[in-house]
Design a protein around this motif. Structure first.
Motif, PDB file in Angstrom:
ATOM      1  N   VAL A  80      31.090  30.195  35.542  1.00  0.00           N
ATOM      2  CA  VAL A  80      30.586  31.564  35.552  1.00  0.00           C
ATOM      3  C   VAL A  80      31.684  32.568  35.861  1.00  0.00           C
ATOM      4  CG1 VAL A  80      28.181  30.984  36.042  1.00  0.00           C
ATOM      5  CG2 VAL A  80      29.768  31.327  37.940  1.00  0.00           C
ATOM      6  N   GLU A  81      32.801  32.096  36.339  1.00  0.00           N
ATOM      7  CA  GLU A  81      33.975  32.952  36.548  1.00  0.00           C
ATOM      8  C   GLU A  81      35.179  32.126  36.119  1.00  0.00           C
ATOM      9  OE1 GLU A  81      35.673  36.585  37.291  1.00  0.00           O
ATOM     10  OE2 GLU A  81      33.546  36.113  37.195  1.00  0.00           O
ATOM     11  N   ARG A  82      35.859  32.611  35.076  1.00  0.00           N
ATOM     12  CA  ARG A  82      36.926  31.836  34.432  1.00  0.00           C
ATOM     13  C   ARG A  82      38.037  31.416  35.401  1.00  0.00           C
ATOM     14  NH1 ARG A  82      39.392  34.482  29.421  1.00  0.00           N
ATOM     15  NH2 ARG A  82      39.784  36.138  30.907  1.00  0.00           N
ATOM     16  N   PHE A  83      38.658  30.271  35.084  1.00  0.00           N
ATOM     17  CA  PHE A  83      39.779  29.768  35.862  1.00  0.00           C
ATOM     18  C   PHE A  83      40.997  30.651  35.640  1.00  0.00           C
ATOM     19  CE2 PHE A  83      37.074  26.099  35.758  1.00  0.00           C
ATOM     20  CZ  PHE A  83      37.260  25.542  37.004  1.00  0.00           C
ATOM     21  N   ARG A  84      41.676  30.958  36.746  1.00  0.00           N
ATOM     22  CA  ARG A  84      42.865  31.802  36.672  1.00  0.00           C
ATOM     23  C   ARG A  84      43.753  31.546  37.875  1.00  0.00           C
ATOM     24  NH1 ARG A  84      39.576  37.023  36.656  1.00  0.00           N
ATOM     25  NH2 ARG A  84      38.647  35.539  35.356  1.00  0.00           N
ATOM     26  N   MET A  85      45.002  31.924  37.716  1.00  0.00           N
ATOM     27  CA  MET A  85      45.906  31.929  38.865  1.00  0.00           C
ATOM     28  C   MET A  85      45.551  33.179  39.666  1.00  0.00           C
ATOM     29  SD  MET A  85      49.549  30.670  37.318  1.00  0.00           S
ATOM     30  CE  MET A  85      50.310  30.737  38.936  1.00  0.00           C
ATOM     31  N   VAL A  86      45.517  33.063  40.976  1.00  0.00           N
ATOM     32  CA  VAL A  86      45.179  34.206  41.817  1.00  0.00           C
ATOM     33  C   VAL A  86      46.352  34.546  42.729  1.00  0.00           C
ATOM     34  CG1 VAL A  86      42.704  33.758  41.756  1.00  0.00           C
ATOM     35  CG2 VAL A  86      44.075  32.799  43.588  1.00  0.00           C
ATOM     36  N   SER A  87      46.416  35.804  43.104  1.00  0.00           N
ATOM     37  CA  SER A  87      47.546  36.258  43.916  1.00  0.00           C
ATOM     38  C   SER A  87      47.220  36.336  45.398  1.00  0.00           C
ATOM     39  CB  SER A  87      48.042  37.619  43.414  1.00  0.00           C
ATOM     40  OG  SER A  87      46.971  38.547  43.394  1.00  0.00           O
ATOM     41  N   ASP A  88      45.932  36.486  45.743  1.00  0.00           N
ATOM     42  CA  ASP A  88      45.593  36.605  47.165  1.00  0.00           C
ATOM     43  C   ASP A  88      44.105  36.345  47.391  1.00  0.00           C
ATOM     44  OD1 ASP A  88      44.222  39.001  46.442  1.00  0.00           O
ATOM     45  OD2 ASP A  88      46.024  40.183  46.805  1.00  0.00           O
ATOM     46  N   THR A  89      43.711  36.330  48.660  1.00  0.00           N
ATOM     47  CA  THR A  89      42.321  36.038  49.005  1.00  0.00           C
ATOM     48  C   THR A  89      41.375  37.152  48.567  1.00  0.00           C
ATOM     49  OG1 THR A  89      42.668  36.915  51.232  1.00  0.00           O
ATOM     50  CG2 THR A  89      42.926  34.534  50.939  1.00  0.00           C
ATOM     51  N   ALA A  90      41.861  38.363  48.451  1.00  0.00           N
ATOM     52  CA  ALA A  90      41.010  39.463  47.982  1.00  0.00           C
ATOM     53  C   ALA A  90      40.564  39.214  46.536  1.00  0.00           C
ATOM     54  CB  ALA A  90      41.745  40.799  48.099  1.00  0.00           C
ATOM     55  N   GLU A  91      41.467  38.676  45.735  1.00  0.00           N
ATOM     56  CA  GLU A  91      41.118  38.365  44.349  1.00  0.00           C
ATOM     57  C   GLU A  91      40.075  37.248  44.301  1.00  0.00           C
ATOM     58  OE1 GLU A  91      43.284  37.331  40.089  1.00  0.00           O
ATOM     59  OE2 GLU A  91      44.528  37.620  41.873  1.00  0.00           O
ATOM     60  N   LEU A  92      40.228  36.253  45.159  1.00  0.00           N
ATOM     61  CA  LEU A  92      39.226  35.180  45.235  1.00  0.00           C
ATOM     62  C   LEU A  92      37.871  35.717  45.672  1.00  0.00           C
ATOM     63  CD1 LEU A  92      41.065  32.083  46.761  1.00  0.00           C
ATOM     64  CD2 LEU A  92      39.925  32.243  44.549  1.00  0.00           C
ATOM     65  N   ALA A  93      37.869  36.641  46.638  1.00  0.00           N
ATOM     66  CA  ALA A  93      36.611  37.234  47.110  1.00  0.00           C
ATOM     67  C   ALA A  93      35.935  38.013  45.983  1.00  0.00           C
ATOM     68  CB  ALA A  93      36.863  38.131  48.316  1.00  0.00           C
ATOM     69  N   ALA A  94      36.712  38.718  45.180  1.00  0.00           N
ATOM     70  CA  ALA A  94      36.163  39.467  44.050  1.00  0.00           C
ATOM     71  C   ALA A  94      35.588  38.505  43.004  1.00  0.00           C
ATOM     72  CB  ALA A  94      37.229  40.353  43.426  1.00  0.00           C
ATOM     73  N   MET A  95      36.274  37.389  42.785  1.00  0.00           N
ATOM     74  CA  MET A  95      35.764  36.384  41.853  1.00  0.00           C
ATOM     75  C   MET A  95      34.458  35.801  42.347  1.00  0.00           C
ATOM     76  SD  MET A  95      39.284  34.332  40.858  1.00  0.00           S
ATOM     77  CE  MET A  95      38.447  33.066  39.895  1.00  0.00           C
ATOM     78  N   GLN A  96      34.376  35.538  43.664  1.00  0.00           N
ATOM     79  CA  GLN A  96      33.152  34.997  44.255  1.00  0.00           C
ATOM     80  C   GLN A  96      31.985  35.966  44.034  1.00  0.00           C
ATOM     81  OE1 GLN A  96      32.653  32.133  46.547  1.00  0.00           O
ATOM     82  NE2 GLN A  96      30.493  32.650  46.705  1.00  0.00           N
ATOM     83  N   SER A  97      32.221  37.249  44.306  1.00  0.00           N
ATOM     84  CA  SER A  97      31.165  38.267  44.126  1.00  0.00           C
ATOM     85  C   SER A  97      30.707  38.332  42.667  1.00  0.00           C
ATOM     86  CB  SER A  97      31.664  39.633  44.584  1.00  0.00           C
ATOM     87  OG  SER A  97      31.890  39.623  45.970  1.00  0.00           O
TER      88      SER A  97
END
Length: 185
Positions: free
Chosen positions: A160-177
């Motif tokens: 439901v949220e595509r696989f990607r390289m992330v730069s920080d935990t804020a980006e992961l939190a946005a993906m979770q939302s």
């Protein structure tokens, strides 16, 4: 089957998902080389030892009485397709890293986290740190950098949220939302 010959949780028939659920509930997969782990939200993971490592093989949704094969015995992701990867985030990575993603190879550590609000984070390592190749005497280490991509799946294993390289935990939190919003419909 998808165009690349791999299964897809969203295309797998309901009867097949229910049959797999019943097979997994029978206890056949509750002994070594398998183990069961509770993931929350009525979800269970059945892992299998492959090449001496625990690999996430099956996702079991006890609330819907369904299951799916997340990874096959050959360490290929079964509920992920090339459309589920944010390729632009892999630009500049070595060719072998891109090829592993194309092949949906989960030979290196791949982990499914706990379900929260109907979705779970998946970390998929495409390339290990160079220490992975080191022997007990310290020889064989390479200068490889670890490359891990993150995505989110729903309870059927669908991305439901595509696989990607992330730069920080804020980006992961946005993906979770974003994943939670998509899972809600």
């Amino acid at each position: 089957m998808s165009a690349n010959g791999l299964g897809d949780a969203s295309r797998q028939g309901l009867d097949d998902r229910r049959k797999l659920y019943e097979t997994l509930r029978s206890g056949v997969y509750s002994r070594y080389p398998y183990r069961e782990t509770e993931l929350g939200c009525g979800m269970k993971l059945v892992s299998q030892v492959i090449c001496r490592y625990w690999k996430p093989r099956y996702l079991v949704d006890n609330e819907a009485c369904q299951a799916c094969e997340f990874m096959d015995a050959g360490e290929t992701l079964m509920t992920v397709g090339s459309q589920d990867i944010a390729w632009e985030t892999l630009e500049g990575q070595p060719g072998h890293v891109i090829e592993r993603a194309r092949e949906l190879s989960a030979h290196f550590p791949t982990q499914i986290g706990r379900y929260v609000c109907g979705v779970a984070q998946v970390s998929w390592q495409l390339n290990p740190d160079g220490m992975y190749y080191m022997d007990d005497d310290g020889f064989g280490m390479t200068d490889d950098d670890e490359v891990t991509v993150y995505g989110y799946i729903d309870k059927s294993g669908r991305v439901v949220e595509r696989f990607r390289m992330v730069s920080d935990t804020a980006e992961l939190a946005a993906m979770q939302s974003a994943a939670e919003a998509k899972a809600r419909g």
